[in-house]
Scaffold this active site. Structure first.
Site, PDB file in Angstrom:
ATOM      1  N   HIS A 122       0.853  -1.178   0.000  1.00 38.06           N
ATOM      2  CA  HIS A 122       0.000   0.000   0.000  1.00 38.06           C
ATOM      3  C   HIS A 122       0.892   1.233   0.000  1.00 38.06           C
ATOM      4  O   HIS A 122       0.764   2.145   0.805  1.00 38.06           O
ATOM      5  CB  HIS A 122      -0.942  -0.020   1.217  1.00 38.06           C
ATOM      6  N   VAL A 148       2.184   2.805  -5.405  1.00 37.12           N
ATOM      7  CA  VAL A 148       1.314   2.140  -6.378  1.00 37.12           C
ATOM      8  C   VAL A 148       0.096   1.510  -5.695  1.00 37.12           C
ATOM      9  O   VAL A 148      -1.048   1.716  -6.113  1.00 37.12           O
ATOM     10  CB  VAL A 148       2.104   1.064  -7.174  1.00 37.12           C
ATOM     11  N   LYS A 167      13.539  -4.050 -17.328  1.00 35.27           N
ATOM     12  CA  LYS A 167      12.502  -3.816 -18.335  1.00 35.27           C
ATOM     13  C   LYS A 167      12.983  -4.263 -19.720  1.00 35.27           C
ATOM     14  O   LYS A 167      12.208  -4.843 -20.501  1.00 35.27           O
ATOM     15  CB  LYS A 167      12.110  -2.340 -18.343  1.00 35.27           C
TER      16      LYS A 167
HETATM   17  P1  NDP Z   1       6.570   1.616  -2.129  1.00 31.63           P
HETATM   18  O1  NDP Z   1       7.895   1.449  -1.459  1.00 31.63           O
HETATM   19  O2  NDP Z   1       5.955   2.946  -2.215  1.00 31.63           O
HETATM   20  O3  NDP Z   1       5.503   0.629  -1.444  1.00 31.63           O
HETATM   21  C1  NDP Z   1       5.833  -0.667  -1.035  1.00 31.63           C
HETATM   22  C2  NDP Z   1       4.692  -1.202  -0.204  1.00 31.63           C
HETATM   23  O4  NDP Z   1       4.989  -2.538   0.146  1.00 31.63           O
HETATM   24  C3  NDP Z   1       4.453  -0.427   1.106  1.00 31.63           C
HETATM   25  O5  NDP Z   1       3.085  -0.278   1.317  1.00 31.63           O
HETATM   26  C4  NDP Z   1       5.049  -1.352   2.166  1.00 31.63           C
HETATM   27  O6  NDP Z   1       4.385  -1.295   3.405  1.00 31.63           O
HETATM   28  C5  NDP Z   1       4.759  -2.691   1.538  1.00 31.63           C
HETATM   29  N1  NDP Z   1       5.645  -3.733   2.078  1.00 31.63           N
HETATM   30  C6  NDP Z   1       6.990  -3.710   2.207  1.00 31.63           C
HETATM   31  N2  NDP Z   1       7.420  -4.857   2.766  1.00 31.63           N
HETATM   32  C7  NDP Z   1       6.314  -5.603   3.010  1.00 31.63           C
HETATM   33  C8  NDP Z   1       6.098  -6.870   3.605  1.00 31.63           C
HETATM   34  N3  NDP Z   1       7.109  -7.610   4.047  1.00 31.63           N
HETATM   35  N4  NDP Z   1       4.815  -7.338   3.707  1.00 31.63           N
HETATM   36  C9  NDP Z   1       3.776  -6.575   3.275  1.00 31.63           C
HETATM   37  N5  NDP Z   1       3.926  -5.358   2.695  1.00 31.63           N
HETATM   38  C10 NDP Z   1       5.181  -4.888   2.576  1.00 31.63           C
HETATM   39  O7  NDP Z   1       6.780   0.966  -3.599  1.00 31.63           O
HETATM   40  P2  NDP Z   1       6.007   1.359  -4.939  1.00 31.63           P
HETATM   41  O8  NDP Z   1       4.565   1.367  -4.688  1.00 31.63           O
HETATM   42  O9  NDP Z   1       6.653   2.542  -5.553  1.00 31.63           O
HETATM   43  O10 NDP Z   1       6.413   0.125  -5.876  1.00 31.63           O
HETATM   44  C11 NDP Z   1       5.826  -1.136  -5.722  1.00 31.63           C
HETATM   45  C12 NDP Z   1       6.207  -2.008  -6.908  1.00 31.63           C
HETATM   46  O11 NDP Z   1       5.725  -1.397  -8.102  1.00 31.63           O
HETATM   47  C13 NDP Z   1       7.696  -2.211  -7.111  1.00 31.63           C
HETATM   48  O12 NDP Z   1       7.923  -3.502  -7.606  1.00 31.63           O
HETATM   49  C14 NDP Z   1       8.042  -1.183  -8.184  1.00 31.63           C
HETATM   50  O13 NDP Z   1       9.169  -1.542  -8.952  1.00 31.63           O
HETATM   51  C15 NDP Z   1       6.798  -1.241  -9.027  1.00 31.63           C
HETATM   52  N6  NDP Z   1       6.553  -0.059  -9.832  1.00 31.63           N
HETATM   53  C16 NDP Z   1       6.584   1.174  -9.255  1.00 31.63           C
HETATM   54  C17 NDP Z   1       6.338   2.297  -9.999  1.00 31.63           C
HETATM   55  C18 NDP Z   1       6.377   3.669  -9.420  1.00 31.63           C
HETATM   56  O14 NDP Z   1       6.301   4.639 -10.210  1.00 31.63           O
HETATM   57  N7  NDP Z   1       6.478   3.827  -8.131  1.00 31.63           N
HETATM   58  C19 NDP Z   1       6.042   2.185 -11.443  1.00 31.63           C
HETATM   59  C20 NDP Z   1       6.015   0.838 -11.954  1.00 31.63           C
HETATM   60  C21 NDP Z   1       6.271  -0.230 -11.161  1.00 31.63           C
HETATM   61  P3  NDP Z   1       4.315   0.054   4.306  1.00 31.63           P
HETATM   62  O15 NDP Z   1       3.290   0.905   3.610  1.00 31.63           O
HETATM   63  O16 NDP Z   1       3.869  -0.438   5.620  1.00 31.63           O
HETATM   64  O17 NDP Z   1       5.678   0.635   4.279  1.00 31.63           O
HETATM   65  N1  HSE Z   2      11.387   3.639 -10.768  1.00 37.98           N
HETATM   66  C1  HSE Z   2      10.737   3.372 -11.997  1.00 37.98           C
HETATM   67  C2  HSE Z   2      10.997   4.502 -12.966  1.00 37.98           C
HETATM   68  C3  HSE Z   2       9.251   3.235 -11.776  1.00 37.98           C
HETATM   69  O1  HSE Z   2      11.490   5.542 -12.529  1.00 37.98           O
HETATM   70  O2  HSE Z   2      10.742   4.326 -14.145  1.00 37.98           O
HETATM   71  C4  HSE Z   2       8.498   2.805 -13.004  1.00 37.98           C
HETATM   72  O3  HSE Z   2       8.820   1.516 -13.371  1.00 37.98           O
END
Ligand code: NDP
Ligand code: HSE
Length: 443
Positions: free
Chosen positions: A26, A29, A219
């Site tokens: 949470h 994304v 990617k």
């Molecule tokens: P964040 O670091 O913002 O969020 C990670 C989430 O995972 C947090 O809610 C965290 O919890 C939760 N988490 C971490 N460890 C655990 C665990 N052991 N059990 C349960 N929940 C856990 O990451 P993003 O949302 O930015 O990215 C998520 C994925 O999406 C990654 O794989 C990233 O590469 C991919 N992605 C991201 C993009 C972007 O623009 N950000 C674009 C495309 C892909 P808590 O909230 O408690 O910290």
């Molecule tokens: N960290 C990645 C980027 C998120 O900057 O493109 C999207 O995959």
């Protein structure tokens, strides 16, 4: 012939009971996935032909404030959430490799379809994940893993499934594009631009993955695998990031009519004997200002696909950030839910071509070399001989005054990487060359 395993038809559970969804993560994304799912639940029910029900949201820190989230949905036990009988689809947006791999494999093996945005996981373990999805007759979707909102995975899997892809290239990392654009257009420092990209939710949890090119390499591995029907893994991708790009490099590029972009390039390589292989690389590249990629700014991504019959296609859009990424995740979720309700599966992996991965040294490219050389008679001839010895032809040579020395900017014609690298190594050793300031490839 290598078989693309598409197991027996999955009849679906029908529209009678809701499709249960577990969201793992949470953060940037996951919070947008949850928000948009809740906002669009009626529309999604029409599009799916059945309802979606969120069964839980797994996080790491239960104490974190989370506005608008029903506390009853939250859990810090992702595995237990996955294993609930009423969960049909697992959305993995945690990030990292080892722990999400455990979770995703457990989900697939338990007969749940999986939607993930995790390119690092897919690029490292696609074989294992695809096999688990096939064995359980469920879906593994990962549209958001490449270029966030741009539907390039679906386009390669479905729309171009009848064509032969020759080359895929483009900007696939939003963070590095944001940094390079800010340095170029506003004169921002590298550190300030990276801090802003992180604040805006573009960067990975460890932004080293972005700036060192690892995220783009994951990617590129995914794109090359899909485009060339061949397994290409993260380790197969030649990878150079942007951390060594300086304000001086950007200025020099601007003076010469270029902008610097971090490009991912996936191509078919045919050697002199006609043997085909696949090459994938990520590196900073000089792009002429009039080239369409030069105007891809901020965190936008753009991908060129060259296909035998379709010709050249270009895809442009938001390459990072919560909502754009959630759009791709939700597209996959709707697809996976339709299959859960009505039966069937999404197109799976197909690596029948099984081409070898080329040695990066055999790939051809052009170099832009900026050096400081002695300002005396005979230096140019000495340097030209070094290039000629490896069969490298020079396209342009520009000389400027630089204190007691001369600044020489050489642009080569296309040549093999191994020859160009060896030439640069030799240039660095001779006394006529005081410094090689930068070596950047040209598009
Ligand atoms: P964040 O670091 O913002 O969020 C990670 C989430 O995972 C947090 O809610 C965290 O919890 C939760 N988490 C971490 N460890 C655990 C665990 N052991 N059990 C349960 N929940 C856990 O990451 P993003 O949302 O930015 O990215 C998520 C994925 O999406 C990654 O794989 C990233 O590469 C991919 N992605 C991201 C993009 C972007 O623009 N950000 C674009 C495309 C892909 P808590 O909230 O408690 O910290
Ligand atoms: N960290 C990645 C980027 C998120 O900057 O493109 C999207 O995959």
């Amino acid at each position: 012939m290598t078989e693309n395993k598409q197991p027996t038809y999955n009849p679906g559970k029908g529209a009678g009971e809701p499709v249960g969804v577990a969201i793992l993560g949470h953060g940037t994304v996951g919070s947008e996935v949850l928000r948009l799912m809740e906002e669009n639940s009626d529309a999604f029910a029409h599009r799916i032909g059945g309802t979606l029900e969120i069964k839980g949201v797994a996080v790491s820190d239960l104490g974190k404030p989370r506005e608008g989230v029903d506390p009853a949905l939250l859990t810090d036990d992702a595995m237990a959430l996955i294993n609930r009988d009423d969960v049909d689809i697992v959305v993995e947006v945690i990030g990292g490799i080892d722990y999400p791999r455990e979770l995703v494999l457990a989900a697939l093996r338990a007969g749940k379809s999986v939607v993930t945005a995790n390119k690092a996981l897919v690029a490292a373990h696609a074989d294992e994940l695809a096999a688990a999805a096939d064995a359980a007759n469920v879906d593994l979707y990962f549209e958001a893993a490449v270029a966030a909102a741009i539907p390039v995975v679906g386009m390669l899997r479905r729309s171009l499934a009848g064509d032969n892809i020759l080359r895929i290239s483009g900007i696939v990392n939003g963070t590095t594009n944001f940094i390079l654009d800010a340095m170029e257009s506003t004169g921002a420092t590298y550190d300030d631009a990276l801090a802003e990209a992180t604040r805006l939710g573009y960067a990975e949890a460890d932004p080293t993955a972005d700036v060192e090119g690892h995220d783009a390499a994951s990617k590129a591995a995914i794109l090359a695998s899909l485009g060339f029907h061949t397994r290409v893994k993260f380790d197969d991708v030649h990878c150079e990031g942007i951390s060594s790009i300086t304000a001086e490099d950007i200025q020099a590029a601007r003076d010469a009519g270029y902008v610097i972009k971090l490009l991912a390039i996936c191509e078919r390589v045919t050697d002199e004997q006609g043997n085909e292989s696949v090459a994938a690389s990520v590196h900073p590249t000089l792009v002429p200002k009039e080239h369409p990629l030069a105007s891809v700014n901020e965190s936008y991504n753009a991908i060129f696909v060259e296909a035998e019959a379709a010709g050249r296609l270009m895809f442009y859009g938001n390459g990072a950030g919560g909502a754009p990424t959630a759009s791709a995740v939700l597209g996959d979720l709707v697809g996976a839910a339709r299959n859960k309700v009505h039966g069937g599966r999404a197109p799976g992996e197909n690596t029948y071509a099984n081409l070898p991965v080329a040695d990066f040294g055999d790939v051809t490219t052009r170099y832009h070399i900026d050096m400081e050389v002695e300002d005396r008679t005979g230096v140019l001839a000495e340097l030209a001989a070094i290039f000629a010895a490896r069969g490298i032809s020079l396209k342009t040579i520009r000389q400027e005054e630089s204190g007691d020395n001369a600044r020489l900017i050489v642009v080569t014609h296309s040549a093999r990487e191994s020859n160009l690298a060896a030439t640069v190594e030799e240039l660095q050793k001779i006394s006529a060359v005081k410094a090689v300031n930068s070596v950047i490839r040209l598009i």
